[in-house]
Design an enzyme around this catalytic site. Structure first.
Site, PDB file in Angstrom:
ATOM      1  N   ASP A 196       8.901 -34.384 -24.369  1.00 39.10           N
ATOM      2  CA  ASP A 196       8.267 -34.891 -22.601  1.00 39.10           C
ATOM      3  C   ASP A 196       8.752 -36.843 -22.714  1.00 39.10           C
ATOM      4  OD1 ASP A 196       7.632 -33.272 -21.920  1.00 39.10           O
ATOM      5  OD2 ASP A 196       5.490 -33.219 -22.420  1.00 39.10           O
ATOM      6  N   LYS A 219      11.273 -38.522 -16.963  1.00 39.23           N
ATOM      7  CA  LYS A 219       9.833 -38.275 -16.054  1.00 39.23           C
ATOM      8  C   LYS A 219       9.847 -39.411 -15.677  1.00 39.23           C
ATOM      9  CE  LYS A 219       8.501 -33.605 -17.218  1.00 39.23           C
ATOM     10  NZ  LYS A 219       7.489 -33.358 -17.814  1.00 39.23           N
ATOM     11  N   MET A 271      -4.972 -38.535 -17.256  1.00 38.75           N
ATOM     12  CA  MET A 271      -4.948 -39.242 -16.076  1.00 38.75           C
ATOM     13  C   MET A 271      -5.359 -39.439 -14.977  1.00 38.75           C
ATOM     14  SD  MET A 271      -1.938 -36.064 -15.931  1.00 38.75           S
ATOM     15  CE  MET A 271      -3.289 -34.664 -16.123  1.00 38.75           C
TER      16      MET A 271
HETATM   17  N1  SAH Z   1      -0.840 -31.490 -23.358  1.00 38.35           N
HETATM   18  C1  SAH Z   1      -1.759 -33.337 -23.440  1.00 38.35           C
HETATM   19  C2  SAH Z   1      -1.959 -33.903 -22.211  1.00 38.35           C
HETATM   20  C3  SAH Z   1      -0.828 -34.539 -21.427  1.00 38.35           C
HETATM   21  S1  SAH Z   1      -1.831 -35.093 -19.953  1.00 38.35           S
HETATM   22  C4  SAH Z   1      -2.227 -33.055 -24.037  1.00 38.35           C
HETATM   23  O1  SAH Z   1      -2.816 -31.870 -25.173  1.00 38.35           O
HETATM   24  O2  SAH Z   1      -3.007 -34.065 -25.010  1.00 38.35           O
HETATM   25  C5  SAH Z   1      -1.044 -36.739 -20.426  1.00 38.35           C
HETATM   26  C6  SAH Z   1      -2.027 -36.878 -20.610  1.00 38.35           C
HETATM   27  O3  SAH Z   1      -2.368 -36.958 -21.597  1.00 38.35           O
HETATM   28  C7  SAH Z   1      -2.196 -39.012 -20.086  1.00 38.35           C
HETATM   29  O4  SAH Z   1      -2.264 -39.512 -18.862  1.00 38.35           O
HETATM   30  C8  SAH Z   1      -3.404 -39.668 -21.202  1.00 38.35           C
HETATM   31  O5  SAH Z   1      -4.715 -38.967 -20.583  1.00 38.35           O
HETATM   32  C9  SAH Z   1      -3.714 -38.323 -21.915  1.00 38.35           C
HETATM   33  N2  SAH Z   1      -2.369 -39.087 -23.394  1.00 38.35           N
HETATM   34  C10 SAH Z   1      -2.057 -38.193 -24.495  1.00 38.35           C
HETATM   35  N3  SAH Z   1      -1.865 -38.953 -25.333  1.00 38.35           N
HETATM   36  C11 SAH Z   1      -2.728 -40.128 -25.424  1.00 38.35           C
HETATM   37  C12 SAH Z   1      -3.230 -40.825 -26.283  1.00 38.35           C
HETATM   38  N4  SAH Z   1      -2.771 -40.912 -27.500  1.00 38.35           N
HETATM   39  N5  SAH Z   1      -4.185 -41.378 -26.341  1.00 38.35           N
HETATM   40  C13 SAH Z   1      -5.215 -41.358 -25.457  1.00 38.35           C
HETATM   41  N6  SAH Z   1      -4.599 -40.258 -24.241  1.00 38.35           N
HETATM   42  C14 SAH Z   1      -3.636 -39.712 -23.979  1.00 38.35           C
END
Ligand code: SAH
Length: 284
Positions: free
Chosen positions: A64, A86, A197
């Site tokens: 990703d 993406k 998101m």
């Molecule tokens: N599968 C991922 C989420 C994917 S959706 C998980 O379980 O974390 C993508 C969203 O995840 C981003 O828009 C943000 O809201 C959040 N996100 C992912 N990594 C992050 C991080 N290190 N700190 C804060 N938010 C994060």
């Protein structure tokens, strides 16, 4: 490290219902295997040992875009690695490209690792990928990852559940299908709600919450780049969070957490509209 065998069908065994399209024969005809692997929120120290084993023994790693460099740096140089292209408007094409590459790799006998930010099944499209590969004759192994939805609050001194304050947690999205407004959850006083998101349209999200009956005095925090060296936490209330975020500028990825648990361990001093904390260290 020895490669761990992927979840596979052993001779004569058939999983799933009778109309399951994956047959033992079609599985046996292929040599490769596929794993959906969660990379955790960002810090390589938050990878599971299984995830580390997967990315160091794979033949092909498909990542990703959100997976940070510090994690990518753990993939040995000889392993073929591809990072999704993406960007807004291209997400579907990029997703399909990754799926096709994964399938081609497995059909060529490779051990394919789909490395996904956080946990594969929390807004990660992991189930879609599982189904796609299953329809093409592969049953993926799936390695859970630490989701940002729970790790980010923790790293900001916010406990999603807390006795007598929060007895339920909701993880939801601020992004609806095709840009439409998602259905906003109702306000529950003892609930911690985490919005992924959501920050690119924070003003809208706050407005939708108000329309859904939420008080603007609800405590909240924005946590960005959780577990990365430049992690940032903004604490405020729904009333002031948009102004704070617009003043400070965004540092994606980030999420919004709301609820009374946001002011249990750390608070915004009286008279201030928000506070900002920067930096992250797992071992102080
Ligand atoms: N599968 C991922 C989420 C994917 S959706 C998980 O379980 O974390 C993508 C969203 O995840 C981003 O828009 C943000 O809201 C959040 N996100 C992912 N990594 C992050 C991080 N290190 N700190 C804060 N938010 C994060």
């Amino acid at each position: 490290m020895t490669p761990r065998p992927a979840l596979s069908l052993s001779s004569g065994e058939k999983r799933g219902s009778d109309d399951d399209s994956v047959t033992t024969a079609s599985m046996a005809a292929r040599k490769g295997r596929i794993a959906l692997v969660g990379s955790g929120p960002g810090d390589p120290g938050l990878l599971t040992t299984s995830a580390l084993e997967a990315i160091t023994t794979a033949d092909l790693v498909l990542c990703d875009k959100l997976v940070p460099k510090a994690v990518l740096d753990l993939i040995p140089e000889h392993i073929e690695t591809y990072i999704a292209k993406k960007f807004p408007g291209n997400a579907e094409a990029a997703q399909q490209e990754l799926l096709n590459m994964g399938l081609a790799g497995a059909n060529a006998g490779k051990y394919v690792v789909r490395l996904k930010q956080g946990d594969p099944y929390v807004f990660g499209r992991g189930a879609e990928e599982y189904i796609f590969f299953k329809e093409h004759g592969y049953r993926c192994s799936v390695i859970p990852g630490i989701t940002s939805a729970l790790a980010a609050p923790l790293l900001a001194a916010i406990s999603p559940t807390h006795r007598q304050v929060a007895d339920q947690v909701l993880i939801c999205t601020g992004t609806g299908r095709n840009g439409a407004a998602p259905v906003m959850p109702e306000y529950v006083e003892t609930r911690t709600t985490v919005f992924l998101m959501a920050l690119h349209r924070l003003a809208d999200v706050v407005c939708w919450l108000r329309e859904a009956g939420w008080s603007m005095s609800v405590p909240c925090a924005i946590i960005e780049r959780a577990s990365c060296p430049d992690q940032r936490v903004i604490r405020s209330t729904l009333e002031h969070i948009t102004e704070a975020f617009e003043t400070l500028g965004s540092m994606p990825p980030g999420l919004l957490v709301t609820g009374n648990t946001c002011i249990v361990m750390e608070t915004v001093p009286e008279g201030e509209r928000w506070t900002v904390e920067e930096g992250y260290s797992l071992f102080l």
